[in-house]
Each structure stands twice: as structure tokens, then as C-alpha cells.
Design a protein around this motif. Structure first.
Motif, PDB file in Angstrom:
ATOM      1  N   ASN A  52      -6.318  -2.448  -4.788  1.00 29.93           N
ATOM      2  CA  ASN A  52      -5.384  -3.370  -5.450  1.00 29.93           C
ATOM      3  C   ASN A  52      -4.948  -4.503  -4.527  1.00 29.93           C
ATOM      4  N   LEU A  53      -4.771  -4.167  -3.240  1.00 30.25           N
ATOM      5  CA  LEU A  53      -4.428  -5.224  -2.293  1.00 30.25           C
ATOM      6  C   LEU A  53      -5.599  -6.177  -2.103  1.00 30.25           C
ATOM      7  N   ASP A  54      -6.806  -5.652  -2.166  1.00 33.33           N
ATOM      8  CA  ASP A  54      -7.987  -6.505  -2.122  1.00 33.33           C
ATOM      9  C   ASP A  54      -7.947  -7.514  -3.278  1.00 33.33           C
ATOM     10  N   LYS A  55      -7.660  -7.042  -4.470  1.00 34.01           N
ATOM     11  CA  LYS A  55      -7.580  -7.924  -5.635  1.00 34.01           C
ATOM     12  C   LYS A  55      -6.409  -8.906  -5.526  1.00 34.01           C
ATOM     13  N   HIS A  56      -5.274  -8.426  -5.016  1.00 33.61           N
ATOM     14  CA  HIS A  56      -4.094  -9.302  -4.919  1.00 33.61           C
ATOM     15  C   HIS A  56      -4.322 -10.450  -3.944  1.00 33.61           C
ATOM     16  N   THR A  57      -4.876 -10.149  -2.781  1.00 35.54           N
ATOM     17  CA  THR A  57      -5.108 -11.221  -1.805  1.00 35.54           C
ATOM     18  C   THR A  57      -6.130 -12.236  -2.333  1.00 35.54           C
ATOM     19  N   GLN A  58      -7.129 -11.741  -3.078  1.00 39.41           N
ATOM     20  CA  GLN A  58      -8.074 -12.668  -3.686  1.00 39.41           C
ATOM     21  C   GLN A  58      -7.390 -13.547  -4.727  1.00 39.41           C
ATOM     22  N   TRP A  59      -6.496 -12.976  -5.513  1.00 38.90           N
ATOM     23  CA  TRP A  59      -5.721 -13.756  -6.495  1.00 38.90           C
ATOM     24  C   TRP A  59      -4.864 -14.812  -5.796  1.00 38.90           C
ATOM     25  N   ASN A  68      -1.972   4.767  11.395  1.00 37.94           N
ATOM     26  CA  ASN A  68      -2.186   3.688  12.362  1.00 37.94           C
ATOM     27  C   ASN A  68      -3.100   2.573  11.808  1.00 37.94           C
ATOM     28  N   ALA A  69      -4.324   2.929  11.460  1.00 37.80           N
ATOM     29  CA  ALA A  69      -5.307   1.910  11.078  1.00 37.80           C
ATOM     30  C   ALA A  69      -4.908   1.179   9.796  1.00 37.80           C
ATOM     31  N   ILE A  70      -4.670   1.940   8.733  1.00 36.93           N
ATOM     32  CA  ILE A  70      -4.346   1.305   7.456  1.00 36.93           C
ATOM     33  C   ILE A  70      -3.030   0.534   7.525  1.00 36.93           C
ATOM     34  N   PRO A  71      -1.952   1.045   8.082  1.00 35.62           N
ATOM     35  CA  PRO A  71      -0.729   0.240   8.185  1.00 35.62           C
ATOM     36  C   PRO A  71      -0.937  -1.065   8.959  1.00 35.62           C
ATOM     37  N   HIS A  72      -1.740  -0.978  10.043  1.00 38.53           N
ATOM     38  CA  HIS A  72      -1.992  -2.199  10.820  1.00 38.53           C
ATOM     39  C   HIS A  72      -2.770  -3.233   9.986  1.00 38.53           C
ATOM     40  N   ILE A  73      -3.793  -2.756   9.301  1.00 42.02           N
ATOM     41  CA  ILE A  73      -4.598  -3.667   8.475  1.00 42.02           C
ATOM     42  C   ILE A  73      -3.771  -4.226   7.327  1.00 42.02           C
ATOM     43  N   PHE A  74      -3.014  -3.354   6.681  1.00 36.99           N
ATOM     44  CA  PHE A  74      -2.200  -3.822   5.552  1.00 36.99           C
ATOM     45  C   PHE A  74      -1.097  -4.768   6.009  1.00 36.99           C
ATOM     46  N   LYS A  75      -0.591  -4.540   7.235  1.00 33.72           N
ATOM     47  CA  LYS A  75       0.427  -5.471   7.764  1.00 33.72           C
ATOM     48  C   LYS A  75      -0.179  -6.853   7.992  1.00 33.72           C
ATOM     49  N   ALA A  82     -11.417 -16.658   5.513  1.00 33.94           N
ATOM     50  CA  ALA A  82     -12.000 -16.045   6.704  1.00 33.94           C
ATOM     51  C   ALA A  82     -11.131 -14.899   7.219  1.00 33.94           C
ATOM     52  N   GLU A  83      -9.817 -15.113   7.265  1.00 39.85           N
ATOM     53  CA  GLU A  83      -8.909 -14.069   7.751  1.00 39.85           C
ATOM     54  C   GLU A  83      -8.927 -12.864   6.816  1.00 39.85           C
ATOM     55  N   ARG A  84      -8.871 -13.093   5.527  1.00 38.22           N
ATOM     56  CA  ARG A  84      -8.891 -11.983   4.562  1.00 38.22           C
ATOM     57  C   ARG A  84     -10.178 -11.180   4.699  1.00 38.22           C
ATOM     58  N   LYS A  85     -11.290 -11.855   4.855  1.00 38.38           N
ATOM     59  CA  LYS A  85     -12.574 -11.173   5.003  1.00 38.38           C
ATOM     60  C   LYS A  85     -12.565 -10.270   6.231  1.00 38.38           C
ATOM     61  N   HIS A  86     -11.975 -10.765   7.328  1.00 36.84           N
ATOM     62  CA  HIS A  86     -11.917  -9.976   8.560  1.00 36.84           C
ATOM     63  C   HIS A  86     -11.065  -8.734   8.361  1.00 36.84           C
ATOM     64  N   HIS A  87      -9.888  -8.860   7.762  1.00 35.20           N
ATOM     65  CA  HIS A  87      -9.005  -7.711   7.553  1.00 35.20           C
ATOM     66  C   HIS A  87      -9.629  -6.692   6.600  1.00 35.20           C
ATOM     67  N   LEU A  88     -10.243  -7.163   5.571  1.00 42.58           N
ATOM     68  CA  LEU A  88     -10.856  -6.233   4.623  1.00 42.58           C
ATOM     69  C   LEU A  88     -12.041  -5.508   5.243  1.00 42.58           C
ATOM     70  N   GLN A  89     -12.771  -6.191   6.106  1.00 41.82           N
ATOM     71  CA  GLN A  89     -13.871  -5.517   6.796  1.00 41.82           C
ATOM     72  C   GLN A  89     -13.350  -4.408   7.708  1.00 41.82           C
ATOM     73  N   GLU A  90     -12.240  -4.682   8.409  1.00 47.85           N
ATOM     74  CA  GLU A  90     -11.641  -3.634   9.242  1.00 47.85           C
ATOM     75  C   GLU A  90     -11.181  -2.452   8.394  1.00 47.85           C
ATOM     76  N   GLY A  91     -10.587  -2.745   7.260  1.00 46.11           N
ATOM     77  CA  GLY A  91     -10.146  -1.660   6.384  1.00 46.11           C
ATOM     78  C   GLY A  91     -11.306  -0.847   5.848  1.00 46.11           C
ATOM     79  N   ARG A  92     -12.389  -1.513   5.505  1.00 44.29           N
ATOM     80  CA  ARG A  92     -13.552  -0.778   5.006  1.00 44.29           C
ATOM     81  C   ARG A  92     -14.189   0.065   6.111  1.00 44.29           C
ATOM     82  N   LYS A  93     -14.217  -0.485   7.333  1.00 44.49           N
ATOM     83  CA  LYS A  93     -14.755   0.301   8.446  1.00 44.49           C
ATOM     84  C   LYS A  93     -13.918   1.558   8.680  1.00 44.49           C
ATOM     85  N   ALA A  94     -12.617   1.417   8.649  1.00 44.30           N
ATOM     86  CA  ALA A  94     -11.737   2.584   8.830  1.00 44.30           C
ATOM     87  C   ALA A  94     -11.947   3.600   7.715  1.00 44.30           C
ATOM     88  N   GLN A  95     -12.077   3.130   6.521  1.00 46.47           N
ATOM     89  CA  GLN A  95     -12.313   4.023   5.392  1.00 46.47           C
ATOM     90  C   GLN A  95     -13.671   4.691   5.506  1.00 46.47           C
TER      91      GLN A  95
END
Length: 569
Positions: free
Chosen positions: A13-20, A205-212, A109-122
Motif C-alpha cells: 500500500n505504501l508502494d501505491k501511495h508513494t506512486q500516487w 530495524n530494516a522495514i522501519p528504516h525503509i518506511f521512514k 529515483a529516491e522512491r525506486k531506491h527505497h523500494l528496492q531496499e524494502g524488496r531486498k529485505a523482504q
């Protein structure tokens, strides 16, 4: 409120929200682009409108009416107003639209970087879970195999018919399966512990940092939108003082409209200098009737007195422009178009005087420039003569000679125009004198009125041609005694031919008293130009009337009393 603690499980949902959010920012940027296009087109249309209605003629030819000048001031202010609209469009282009488009690229560019980190953690957590799940299944499978081997061993161990080797083999298999089950148990326990640790790290740790980071990015996007909203408004608010001055200039231009001044300009521009026409005289055709005392006499003048006063005047020339009471005066009729002459003789006296004075002023300014140039050249020549190393004084002589020649030409032109101006001013001042002289000298005919309403300047010419029929008296002049001109009205014969003329231009002759002529047509001259720009001519079929002197080439007969004229261009 932190996204990391509250929305730990809402990655999609955050992925969709940031894209919106980025889509919304780009939508606003598109809105700004269309808004600044409107400003640019508006400014362009305003400038086109101003250019369309701005005068294309020189300033000397433009009307000097306050209403016109004020309108041109309004156009200038509107042009400045259009410039301010262009400033608004430029501000929106650089500080709003351009800024938004650059920021949008950074956000993507920034959103792509954060989402990639989140996907890697997942993906890492999913990998740990798979390892744990595989070890769990293996442990479960080994336990089931160990249970089967135990059942087999117990059955053979209690069977009296089973051989010792079969029992030993079943026992060994049981021990092996039990050992493998224990190893699978240990491996499963290790993988479970590892997964639980990685899962704690992932969600704490990982998800809170990425979501922040995603939250900070979205917060900055929101702040940037607010800033561009303000820049959007400031781009227009900054030009409001200048726009207000433009509108104030339009109001000032409106206040500058002066109807009295415009009326005075109309009078000054179109004043001809002619006197308005006066009353037509009464023509008494009943004086030749013989009356007795019982006739109820119209006139009480005794017959002897009437004889002394002279015979009644004959009818006036019906072809004369002022001899008909129902004719249209030139003042209200359409004047013929005459070619422009160097001395402006085709214009009314007052307008001719103004044009000549204007030309004299222009020539005087040009003469002053030539004089200044001559003085400068002479000073330079003196310097060169004293200091030969600075230049050759003889090199300036051609320019000095050219300047002196120009000065002589300009002086000649000024003298010629001043002569014409003196002639015009002399005619205007003498017009009133002729009105009074007609009352005192009975043998001087009344001044002939031309179709333009001007008057004869050369009264001596009429002394030489007593056969000519006089025209009605000058407008505004006291009507003289008609009996004083009996000698001039006795002869009704047509005027004699004193020359001939050839038409240089066609003339429509739409007004009363004028004569229609075609180009190259030959006419008889029966009365020459008396200074008013009109010549009286007769067609070969007998028709008579006035034609513009500038429209014909006149040749006078040798035996005529008038002066010989050559062509009038």
C-alpha cells in the motif's frame, strides 16, 4: 506518527501511495504548464492586438486629437501590461513548472531506491523462512521414518520365527533413522532460531528504516507542493504593482481627453479662410414693364429717374456656378480632386498657408544643420592647417563645397516658399479690401466667385473684358444698385474665345457650374484663371463651365489681352 511502527505490514500500500504522490505532483506540474501557456498566449494576443491598432503612419501624419493621443497611450499601457503577463509566464516556467519537473525526477529515483531496499529485505526474510520451512519438513519426514523403523524392529524382535540377522538389521535401521531424526531436529531448531532473528531484524530495524525514508520523501513532496503553490501565486502578485500602474496610466489617458481642445484642432485643421456666402440678390425682371399711375405701381421711382439710372440688368449667366438659387454650394459639395502642386495652390488659403509655413520650418531646420556642419568642417580645417600631422585640410574641401551647395539650395527653397506664403497672406488680407472697394467704385465689377468659393484677385482683368457677365455679388457684401451695371448687362453675346486648352486629367464635374471633360479633350478658353485655381472653358458643342486650372494645359491666343500661359502641371 511513524510509518515504520504503524504500517509495518503495508509495504504494498505504501508502494501505491508513494506512486500516487508522484503522479499527483506531475499532474500539478501539467496544470502549471497549461496555465503558463495561457499567460503566454494571452500576452501574445495582447501584443498582436496593440500592433494591429497602433498607427502605421508617421507622427506628422497622425491626428493630434486628445482622444487619439489618449487611445495611443492606452495601447502603450496595454503593451506594457502584456509584458507583465509574459513575466508571470516566465516566473511560472522557471520557479514552478521547471522546479516541479526536476523534483519529480529526483522523487522517482529516491522512491525506486527505497523500494528496492524494502524488496531486498523482504526477499532475505523469505529466504530465511524457506530454509526454516525446509528443515522443518525434513525433521518431520525423518521422524516418520524413525517411527516406521521402530515398528519394524519391534515386530521382528517379538517374532520367534525371525532370524537373528533380520532382527539385527532392523535394529541397525532403527538406530540410523533415530540418529537422522535427531540431526534434522537440531537443524530445524537452528533454522528456526535464525529465521526468528532475521524476522525481528526485518520488522524492527530494516522495514522501519525503509518506511521512514519513504515517509520523509513523501513529506518533502508535500512541502514542495505547498512551496510551489505559493510561488504560483507570488509570480502574479509580484507584477501587480506594475499592472496597477499600467491601469492607472490608462485612467490618466482617459482623463486627458479634452473635447474643447479637439474641437479647436478641427477648426485649425480644416479652416479654409473663405468668407461664408451671403444672401442672393433679388433680380427684378418687371422693370421693363410700362406702368401708369392706376396700375398700383410696384415702384414709386419716376420714369425720368429710372432712365437716368440706366436700363435694367439682363439675366445673369445661367452657367455661372453662383447664378442659380438652387445650386449646391461648393462648401457642402464634393470638391474635385486636383493633383498635388509644389506651391499647394490646390488647397484653400488657410490650409495652404499652414502647409507652406510647415515646409519653411522644416527647410529652416535642415538649413541650420547644414550651417552647423559647415562650421564644424571649417573648425576642423583650421585645426588641420595649424597641425598638419593631424590631417590634410584639402581633404575637407569637397565636403565643405557640398555643404555650401546644399545651403544655397535650401536658402533658395526657403525664399521660394516664403514668396508663396507672402502671396497667400497678401490675398487673405486684401480680400476684405475688395469688399469695401466694390461699394465705392461703380466701374469695378464685383469679384467673381470660383466654384470653390474663392474670389478674384486681379480686378484689372475684368476692366479689360467688359463683355463678360458678372456673377452675383460676393457673399456678405452689401448688394449694390443693380442700375450701376447696366452697361455690363446690355450684351448677352457669349464670351469670346481667348485661347484653348488640353485636358491633362479627366474631371467628373459633379458640382454646379463645373464642366465635365475627358482626358486629352480640347476645350476653348473663354475666361482665364483669376488666381482661384479655376478656368472657364467651353466645349465644342457649346457647353460652358469651370475646370481646375491644374487639370489642363492652356495656350492663349496671341491677340488676347490676357497674359500668355504655358502648361500647368
Amino acid at each position: 506518527m511513524s510509518w515504520g511502527t504503524e504500517l509495518w505490514d503495508q509495504f504494498d500500500n505504501l508502494d501505491k501511495h508513494t506512486q500516487w504522490g508522484i503522479d499527483f505532483l506531475e499532474r500539478y506540474a501539467k496544470f502549471v504548464k497549461e496555465r503558463l501557456d495561457i499567460e503566454q498566449n494571452y500576452a501574445k494576443q495582447l501584443r498582436t492586438l496593440v500592433k494591429k491598432y497602433c498607427p502605421k503612419r508617421s507622427k506628422d501624419e497622425e491626428p493630434r486629437f486628445t482622444s487619439c493621443l489618449s487611445f495611443y497611450s492606452v495601447l502603450n499601457e496595454l503593451n506594457d501590461y502584456a509584458g507583465q503577463r509574459e513575466v508571470v509566464a516566465e516566473e511560472m516556467t522557471h520557479k514552478v513548472y521547471g522546479e516541479l519537473m526536476r523534483y519529480s525526477q529526483d522523487l522517482k529515483a529516491e522512491r525506486k531506491h527505497h523500494l528496492q531496499e524494502g524488496r531486498k529485505a523482504q526477499q532475505h526474510l523469505d529466504h530465511c523462512w524457506k530454509l526454516m520451512e525446509n528443515s522443518k519438513r525434513k525433521f518431520e519426514r525423518e521422524c516418520k521414518e524413525a517411527e516406521k523403523s521402530q515398528i519394524t524392529f519391534d515386530r521382528l524382535d517379538n517374532d520367534i520365527n525371525a532370524t537373528k540377522s533380520e532382527v539385527e538389521k532392523a535394529k541397525a535401521q532403527f538406530y540410523l533413522r533415530t540418529h537422522m531424526a535427531d540431526e534434522s531436529k537440531n537443524e530445524y531448531a537452528a533454522q528456526l532460531q535464525n529465521f526468528n532473528g532475521e524476522q525481528w531484524k526485518h520488522f524492527n530495524n530494516a522495514i522501519p528504516h525503509i518506511f521512514k525514508n519513504l515517509q520523509d520523501m513523501d513529506d518533502r513532496r508535500t512541502v514542495k507542493l505547498g512551496e510551489t503553490y505559493r510561488s504560483f501565486a507570488e509570480a502574479e502578485r509580484r507584477v501587480l504593482p506594475i499592472i496597477s500602474k499600467c491601469l492607472e496610466g490608462m485612467v490618466s489617458a482617459a482623463k486627458a481627453v479634452d473635447m474643447r481642445r479637439d474641437s479647436a484642432i478641427v477648426v485649425e485643421s480644416f479652416k479654409s479662410g473663405f468668407e461664408p456666402p451671403g444672401d442672393f440678390p433679388f433680380e427684378d425682371f418687371s422693370q421693363n414693364l410700362s406702368r401708369t399711375g392706376s396700375d398700383g405701381t410696384i415702384s414709386n421711382t419716376p420714369k425720368g429717374d429710372r432712365d437716368r439710372e440706366g436700363p435694367p440688368p439682363s439675366r445673369t449667366d445661367p452657367k455661372h456656378p453662383m447664378s442659380r438659387t438652387k445650386n449646391k454650394l461648393w462648401l457642402f459639395g464634393k470638391k474635385p480632386k486636383a493633383p498635388s502642386l509644389e506651391d499647394f495652390s490646390h488647397l484653400p488659403p488657410e490650409q495652404r498657408r499652414k502647409r507652406l509655413q510647415q515646409r519653411i520650418d522644416e527647410l529652416s531646420r535642415e538649413l541650420q544643420k547644414e550651417i552647423d556642419q559647415r562650421d564644424a568642417l571649417n573648425k576642423m580645417k583650421d585645426v588641420y592647417e595649424k597641425n598638419p600631422q593631424m590631417g590634410d585640410p584639402t581633404s575637407l574641401q569637397p565636403k565643405i563645397s557640398e555643404t555650401m551647395c546644399n545651403m544655397e539650395k535650401l536658402r533658395s527653397e526657403i525664399h521660394k516658399n516664403e514668396t508663396w506664403l507672402s502671396e497667400v497672406e497678401g490675398k487673405q488680407s486684401s480680400r476684405g479690401d475688395r469688399r469695401h472697394s466694390a461699394d465705392n467704385h461703380h466701374h469695378t465689377p464685383i469679384g467673381r466667385e470660383s466654384p470653390e468659393g474663392s474670389y478674384t484677385d486681379d480686378t484689372s482683368q475684368e476692366h479689360q473684358t467688359p463683355q463678360q457677365r458678372p456673377s452675383p455679388p460676393k457673399p456678405g457684401q452689401p448688394h449694390p444698385d443693380m442700375h450701376e451695371f447696366d452697361d455690363e448687362f446690355d450684351d448677352d453675346d457669349p464670351l469670346p474665345v481667348i485661347g484653348h486648352c488640353k485636358a491633362l486629367y479627366s474631371f467628373d464635374g459633379q458640382n454646379e457650374g463645373t464642366l465635365v471633360m475627358a482626358e486629352d479633350e480640347v476645350l476653348y478658353v473663354i475666361e482665364e484663371d483669376k488666381g482661384d485655381g479655376w478656368t472657364r472653358a467651353r466645349k465644342q458643342n457649346g457647353g460652358e463651365g469651370y475646370v481646375p486650372t491644374s487639370y489642363v494645359e492652356i495656350t492663349m491666343e496671341r491677340n488676347s489681352k490676357g497674359p500668355k500661359l504655358s502648361s500647368r502641371p
